[in-house]
Structure formats: C-alpha cells, structure tokens
Design a protein around this motif. Structure first.
Motif, PDB file in Angstrom:
ATOM      1  N   ASP A   5     -41.501 -17.072  37.239  1.00 56.92           N
ATOM      2  CA  ASP A   5     -40.645 -16.371  37.514  1.00 56.92           C
ATOM      3  C   ASP A   5     -41.090 -15.777  38.990  1.00 56.92           C
ATOM      4  OD1 ASP A   5     -38.496 -16.465  35.664  1.00 56.92           O
ATOM      5  OD2 ASP A   5     -39.801 -14.959  34.203  1.00 56.92           O
ATOM      6  N   ASN A   6     -40.030 -15.262  39.716  1.00 59.30           N
ATOM      7  CA  ASN A   6     -39.847 -14.679  41.140  1.00 59.30           C
ATOM      8  C   ASN A   6     -40.169 -15.609  42.427  1.00 59.30           C
ATOM      9  OD1 ASN A   6     -39.400 -12.313  39.790  1.00 59.30           O
ATOM     10  ND2 ASN A   6     -41.404 -12.050  39.239  1.00 59.30           N
ATOM     11  N   TYR A   7     -40.616 -16.860  41.971  1.00 60.17           N
ATOM     12  CA  TYR A   7     -40.715 -17.754  43.209  1.00 60.17           C
ATOM     13  C   TYR A   7     -39.782 -18.490  43.528  1.00 60.17           C
ATOM     14  CZ  TYR A   7     -45.921 -17.601  43.049  1.00 60.17           C
ATOM     15  OH  TYR A   7     -47.277 -17.031  43.474  1.00 60.17           O
ATOM     16  N   LEU A   8     -38.598 -18.449  42.780  1.00 55.28           N
ATOM     17  CA  LEU A   8     -37.280 -18.829  43.163  1.00 55.28           C
ATOM     18  C   LEU A   8     -36.217 -17.679  43.327  1.00 55.28           C
ATOM     19  CD1 LEU A   8     -36.802 -22.373  40.977  1.00 55.28           C
ATOM     20  CD2 LEU A   8     -37.737 -21.896  43.436  1.00 55.28           C
ATOM     21  N   SER A   9     -35.422 -17.819  44.060  1.00 56.13           N
ATOM     22  CA  SER A   9     -34.335 -16.603  43.958  1.00 56.13           C
ATOM     23  C   SER A   9     -33.619 -16.541  42.721  1.00 56.13           C
ATOM     24  CB  SER A   9     -33.542 -16.781  45.361  1.00 56.13           C
ATOM     25  OG  SER A   9     -32.618 -17.801  45.090  1.00 56.13           O
ATOM     26  N   PRO A  10     -32.769 -15.620  42.502  1.00 63.04           N
ATOM     27  CA  PRO A  10     -31.970 -15.661  41.594  1.00 63.04           C
ATOM     28  C   PRO A  10     -30.919 -16.639  41.566  1.00 63.04           C
ATOM     29  CG  PRO A  10     -32.479 -13.324  42.079  1.00 63.04           C
ATOM     30  CD  PRO A  10     -33.137 -14.210  42.955  1.00 63.04           C
ATOM     31  N   ALA A  11     -30.260 -16.807  42.703  1.00 62.76           N
ATOM     32  CA  ALA A  11     -29.319 -17.839  43.118  1.00 62.76           C
ATOM     33  C   ALA A  11     -29.686 -19.120  42.917  1.00 62.76           C
ATOM     34  CB  ALA A  11     -28.896 -17.634  44.575  1.00 62.76           C
ATOM     35  N   ASP A 102     -46.185 -19.591  29.875  1.00 61.19           N
ATOM     36  CA  ASP A 102     -46.272 -20.710  30.953  1.00 61.19           C
ATOM     37  C   ASP A 102     -45.110 -21.114  31.391  1.00 61.19           C
ATOM     38  OD1 ASP A 102     -47.380 -22.754  32.138  1.00 61.19           O
ATOM     39  OD2 ASP A 102     -47.980 -23.785  30.652  1.00 61.19           O
ATOM     40  N   GLY A 103     -44.697 -20.750  32.600  1.00 58.79           N
ATOM     41  CA  GLY A 103     -43.192 -20.967  33.280  1.00 58.79           C
ATOM     42  C   GLY A 103     -42.431 -19.701  32.925  1.00 58.79           C
ATOM     43  N   GLY A 104     -41.629 -19.665  34.092  1.00 61.40           N
ATOM     44  CA  GLY A 104     -40.807 -18.391  34.045  1.00 61.40           C
ATOM     45  C   GLY A 104     -39.724 -18.470  33.150  1.00 61.40           C
ATOM     46  N   ILE A 105     -39.059 -17.111  32.752  1.00 62.67           N
ATOM     47  CA  ILE A 105     -37.811 -17.152  31.912  1.00 62.67           C
ATOM     48  C   ILE A 105     -36.805 -17.419  32.737  1.00 62.67           C
ATOM     49  CG2 ILE A 105     -36.590 -15.549  30.331  1.00 62.67           C
ATOM     50  CD1 ILE A 105     -39.447 -16.324  29.322  1.00 62.67           C
ATOM     51  N   LEU A 106     -36.722 -16.684  33.730  1.00 60.28           N
ATOM     52  CA  LEU A 106     -35.549 -16.966  34.731  1.00 60.28           C
ATOM     53  C   LEU A 106     -35.524 -18.336  35.413  1.00 60.28           C
ATOM     54  CD1 LEU A 106     -35.375 -13.345  36.763  1.00 60.28           C
ATOM     55  CD2 LEU A 106     -34.120 -14.228  34.836  1.00 60.28           C
ATOM     56  N   ALA A 107     -36.580 -19.037  35.536  1.00 62.71           N
ATOM     57  CA  ALA A 107     -36.819 -20.083  36.151  1.00 62.71           C
ATOM     58  C   ALA A 107     -36.602 -21.072  35.101  1.00 62.71           C
ATOM     59  CB  ALA A 107     -38.356 -20.274  36.762  1.00 62.71           C
ATOM     60  N   LEU A 108     -36.331 -21.013  33.913  1.00 62.58           N
ATOM     61  CA  LEU A 108     -36.388 -21.895  32.888  1.00 62.58           C
ATOM     62  C   LEU A 108     -35.354 -23.290  33.280  1.00 62.58           C
ATOM     63  CD1 LEU A 108     -36.487 -20.313  29.385  1.00 62.58           C
ATOM     64  CD2 LEU A 108     -37.429 -22.308  30.075  1.00 62.58           C
ATOM     65  N   GLY A 109     -34.409 -22.926  33.740  1.00 64.71           N
ATOM     66  CA  GLY A 109     -33.241 -23.867  34.357  1.00 64.71           C
ATOM     67  C   GLY A 109     -34.045 -24.987  35.193  1.00 64.71           C
ATOM     68  N   ALA A 110     -34.780 -24.575  36.329  1.00 64.48           N
ATOM     69  CA  ALA A 110     -35.544 -25.090  37.118  1.00 64.48           C
ATOM     70  C   ALA A 110     -36.506 -26.117  36.469  1.00 64.48           C
ATOM     71  CB  ALA A 110     -36.067 -24.469  38.211  1.00 64.48           C
ATOM     72  N   ALA A 155     -39.731 -30.127  42.292  1.00 61.95           N
ATOM     73  CA  ALA A 155     -40.117 -28.723  42.368  1.00 61.95           C
ATOM     74  C   ALA A 155     -40.791 -28.444  43.919  1.00 61.95           C
ATOM     75  CB  ALA A 155     -41.392 -28.750  41.281  1.00 61.95           C
ATOM     76  N   GLY A 156     -41.242 -29.046  44.538  1.00 57.48           N
ATOM     77  CA  GLY A 156     -41.642 -29.128  45.834  1.00 57.48           C
ATOM     78  C   GLY A 156     -40.625 -28.539  46.722  1.00 57.48           C
ATOM     79  N   VAL A 157     -39.456 -29.201  46.708  1.00 62.06           N
ATOM     80  CA  VAL A 157     -38.418 -29.093  47.546  1.00 62.06           C
ATOM     81  C   VAL A 157     -37.607 -27.457  46.975  1.00 62.06           C
ATOM     82  CG1 VAL A 157     -35.805 -29.600  47.764  1.00 62.06           C
ATOM     83  CG2 VAL A 157     -37.677 -31.479  48.072  1.00 62.06           C
ATOM     84  N   GLU A 158     -37.507 -27.265  45.823  1.00 60.97           N
ATOM     85  CA  GLU A 158     -37.009 -26.161  45.243  1.00 60.97           C
ATOM     86  C   GLU A 158     -37.888 -24.971  45.778  1.00 60.97           C
ATOM     87  OE1 GLU A 158     -35.573 -28.542  41.370  1.00 60.97           O
ATOM     88  OE2 GLU A 158     -37.294 -26.779  40.951  1.00 60.97           O
ATOM     89  N   LEU A 159     -39.114 -24.888  45.764  1.00 66.87           N
ATOM     90  CA  LEU A 159     -40.142 -23.900  46.338  1.00 66.87           C
ATOM     91  C   LEU A 159     -39.795 -23.833  47.655  1.00 66.87           C
ATOM     92  CD1 LEU A 159     -43.310 -24.537  43.897  1.00 66.87           C
ATOM     93  CD2 LEU A 159     -41.706 -22.552  43.919  1.00 66.87           C
ATOM     94  N   GLY A 160     -39.924 -24.934  48.469  1.00 64.45           N
ATOM     95  CA  GLY A 160     -40.070 -24.953  49.925  1.00 64.45           C
ATOM     96  C   GLY A 160     -38.707 -24.433  50.548  1.00 64.45           C
ATOM     97  N   LEU A 161     -37.829 -24.601  49.730  1.00 60.95           N
ATOM     98  CA  LEU A 161     -36.361 -23.955  50.540  1.00 60.95           C
ATOM     99  C   LEU A 161     -36.284 -22.563  50.346  1.00 60.95           C
ATOM    100  CD1 LEU A 161     -33.637 -26.526  48.725  1.00 60.95           C
ATOM    101  CD2 LEU A 161     -34.444 -26.258  51.365  1.00 60.95           C
ATOM    102  N   GLY A 170     -36.718 -11.681  58.604  1.00 55.04           N
ATOM    103  CA  GLY A 170     -37.663 -12.564  58.705  1.00 55.04           C
ATOM    104  C   GLY A 170     -38.751 -12.902  57.870  1.00 55.04           C
ATOM    105  N   GLN A 171     -39.047 -12.294  56.733  1.00 49.36           N
ATOM    106  CA  GLN A 171     -39.977 -12.484  55.733  1.00 49.36           C
ATOM    107  C   GLN A 171     -39.594 -12.993  54.368  1.00 49.36           C
ATOM    108  OE1 GLN A 171     -43.237 -11.678  56.715  1.00 49.36           O
ATOM    109  NE2 GLN A 171     -42.130 -11.487  58.708  1.00 49.36           N
ATOM    110  N   PRO A 172     -40.184 -13.871  54.082  1.00 46.29           N
ATOM    111  CA  PRO A 172     -39.670 -14.758  52.553  1.00 46.29           C
ATOM    112  C   PRO A 172     -39.550 -13.521  51.279  1.00 46.29           C
ATOM    113  CG  PRO A 172     -41.351 -15.876  53.632  1.00 46.29           C
ATOM    114  CD  PRO A 172     -41.176 -14.828  54.335  1.00 46.29           C
ATOM    115  N   LEU A 173     -38.577 -13.596  50.613  1.00 46.29           N
ATOM    116  CA  LEU A 173     -38.712 -12.713  49.643  1.00 46.29           C
ATOM    117  C   LEU A 173     -39.273 -13.045  48.324  1.00 46.29           C
ATOM    118  CD1 LEU A 173     -34.896 -11.477  49.965  1.00 46.29           C
ATOM    119  CD2 LEU A 173     -36.943 -10.052  50.223  1.00 46.29           C
ATOM    120  N   TYR A 174     -39.301 -14.742  48.333  1.00 46.30           N
ATOM    121  CA  TYR A 174     -39.856 -15.229  47.034  1.00 46.30           C
ATOM    122  C   TYR A 174     -40.966 -16.227  47.495  1.00 46.30           C
ATOM    123  CZ  TYR A 174     -35.848 -13.110  45.181  1.00 46.30           C
ATOM    124  OH  TYR A 174     -34.869 -12.243  44.859  1.00 46.30           O
TER     125      TYR A 174
END
Length: 327
Positions: A5-11, A102-110, A155-161, A170-174
């Motif tokens: 969780d929190n490595y990907l934005s809610p959107a 192991d793995g986020g709740i909000l990030a389950l879809g990913a 996974a790399g693309v999702e995180l890297g975006l 100018g600062q990443p939120l996630y």
C-alpha cells in the motif's frame, strides 16, 4: 512483486482494480461451468492455491541486495486451466494481504492483475503454442519464464509511473523512483534469477504430474479428475517443511520496503503518501506467529494457509455436491 500500500496512488489502484475485475468475474463464470461438469475441480482449486502460496514463500537473493520469489502462475494454468488458475491465485493473494500482510490491501487490484491475470494467461498461451508443435516441456520452461517477467515488467511500469502522475511541488507522493529505475530493477531481478526459479519449480512439478497422472494436465476438451491429489499432497508437505529456507535470503524485495526502510534509502525523505498513507496491520504480518521462533512461525503460517484453502475447497465442493460428476 507484491506491491505494498501507498506505493501506488489511489487513482492507479482504482484503475488496476477496474481492469482486473472483468477477468475475475469471467473466471468465476467459467469455473462455475467447470464445477457443474466435475465437482472434483474444487479440491484442485485448493491444491493450486496452496502450491502458489507456498512457492511465494521461497525468497531467493537477487543482484542489488534484494529478493524475489516464484509465483506458479503458469504451473497452475497447466494443471487446472487459466481461468481456474486465475481464481486460485486471486484467493492466495487475498489471504497473503489480509492475514499475512504480504502485498497491499488497496494495491490488491494491481497485484491480482499482474500475478493472477497476466501470469496464468500469458504463460498458458505460450505453453499451448509450444504444445501444438509437440514441444510441451519447452513450452513449460518458456511460458513460466516469460510470464513472470511480463508480470515483473508491468509492476515496474506501474511503480515507475507514479512520480509522473502523482506529485506535489515537484516531489513524488508515492513511489519515488521513475521508470528508468523501476523497470530495470524489476526486470533485472526476474530475468536473471526469479524467472529461472519459476521455470525450475514449474518444470519439476509438471514432470511429477506428467509421471504420476498425465491425464490430469488441463486441456480445454477434457474434464480433469483428481486421482493424483493424494500424491501431490506430499509435494505440499515437502514445501511446508522446507519453507523456512525462504528466510535465508536477506533483504527486502524491490519496491516492497516499509516506510522506515525507504527512509533509510532516501536519507529520511519519505514521500508524503507513503509516510501518511493507508495502514493495515495483518494478524500474522511477515509470516510470523507471536511467541514462536521465526522458522516455526513460517511453517505454521504455511500450514494455516493450506488448511484455509482446504476448507474453502471443501465448501466449494459441498456447494456443488448435488451436481453429477463425469470424472
């Protein structure tokens, strides 16, 4: 590969959950039809979820001081078909997230999209292509190797975006690392190490099934039975007993750091979304059981998961008990 969780934005989490949902719904419908034809598929679902869960406990070291693990997506698809495999993997990922953290709740879809959808369907498609040319074993190797790398790439693309689509002043939120870092890091670990571990486990178990019960391998035109369930339980038992070997690999997998670990990497500059984001404390976080040694806790976590999958499979079987089996 389990995105926390929190490595990907809610959107991002919402988009990936929406993308995964239709495939899971279709898989449910397909498996319901299969269960009407053969209720013995139910224990196979439990076996498949157990296999994947146990394989994911075997962390291996990769270059850069991090770790990675096999998933078993292609293996499950070969055993019970891609739709049933997708459901079994989804259940395994749900249990990992909610019970073991192991793995986020909000990030389950990913995580479901990457590991429970991309892996079994890509791997099975490659395996089927090779099987048509009478190269099944080669198809097992190539399918399992490429499918886990496809999931790692996504996974790399999702995180890297994230730095591109979710920042403030100018600062990443996630996740703070861009595509130039996340994609090579994820692909490097899986191309060099995890992909071969995935292929090894897949080939070994595939050959075991091919030897003891070749008719159990899934084909769209046949109905699978479960004559080898008792035999493959010995494989599960061996994986449970050996599961503490996964503790030998030091380091956290890339992109799965806690806020504290990330802070040490970034000299305290933890993105706001990670520092103040959603928090969920699993009952047996990191596969530890309070009051037990780490290795014992790891084994008990494995046993707990397998028992839960067994109970779920029994419930599914009883719900379809009135149907006539053609096995």
């Amino acid at each position: 590969m389990h995105i926390p969780d929190n490595y990907l934005s809610p959107a991002s989490c919402a988009v990936l959950a929406v993308a995964a949902a239709p495939v899971i719904v279709l898989s449910v419908k397909k498996v319901k039809v299969q269960l009407k034809e053969n209720k013995e598929l139910a224990p196979m679902l439990g076996i498949a979820a157990s296999l994947s869960f146990l394989l994911m406990m075997f962390n291996v070291p990769v270059p850069g001081g991090t770790t990675a693990h096999a998933v078993g997506g292609t293996l499950l698809a070969i055993l019970i078909g891609p739709y049933a495999a997708s459901l079994a993997l989804t259940v395994a990922l749900l249990l990992q997230a909610f019970l073991f953290g192991d793995g986020g709740i909000l990030a389950l879809g990913a995580n479901i999209f990457n590991m429970a959808i991309v892996m079994p369907f890509v791997g099975y498609a490659i395996y089927s292509l090779f099987r048509k040319h009478h190269q099944e074993t080669l198809g097992v190797i190539v399918g399992s190797y490429l499918s886990i790398n496809a999931a790692a790439f996504l996974a790399g693309v999702e995180l890297g975006l994230q730095p591109l689509i979710a920042s403030e002043a100018g600062q990443p939120l996630y996740n703070p690392y861009g595509l130039s870092i996340t994609v090579p890091a994820m692909l490097g670990a899986h191309l060099l190490v995890a992909g071969w571990v995935e292929a090894f486990f897949t080939v070994v178990i595939y050959r075991f099934v091919k030897q003891v019960a070749p008719a159990e391998l899934y084909t769209p035109s046949t109905v699978n039975t479960t004559s080898f369930v008792k035999k493959i339980r010995w494989v599960l038992l061996a994986l449970i007993v050996l599961s503490p070997l996964g503790l030998l690999a030091n380091g956290t997998a890339f992109g799965e750091w806690s806020a504290e670990e990330l802070g040490s990497l970034l000299h305290g500059k933890v993105p706001t979304g990670i520092k103040n984001g959603f928090s969920f404390e699993a009952l047996f976080s990191d596969y530890t059981i309070p009051g037990t040694k780490i290795a014992i806790g790891y084994i008990l976590s494995a046993v707990t998961a397998v028992l839960i999958f067994y109970i779920i499979s029994k419930i599914i079987r009883s719900m379809n008990g009135e149907k006539t089996s053609h096995a």
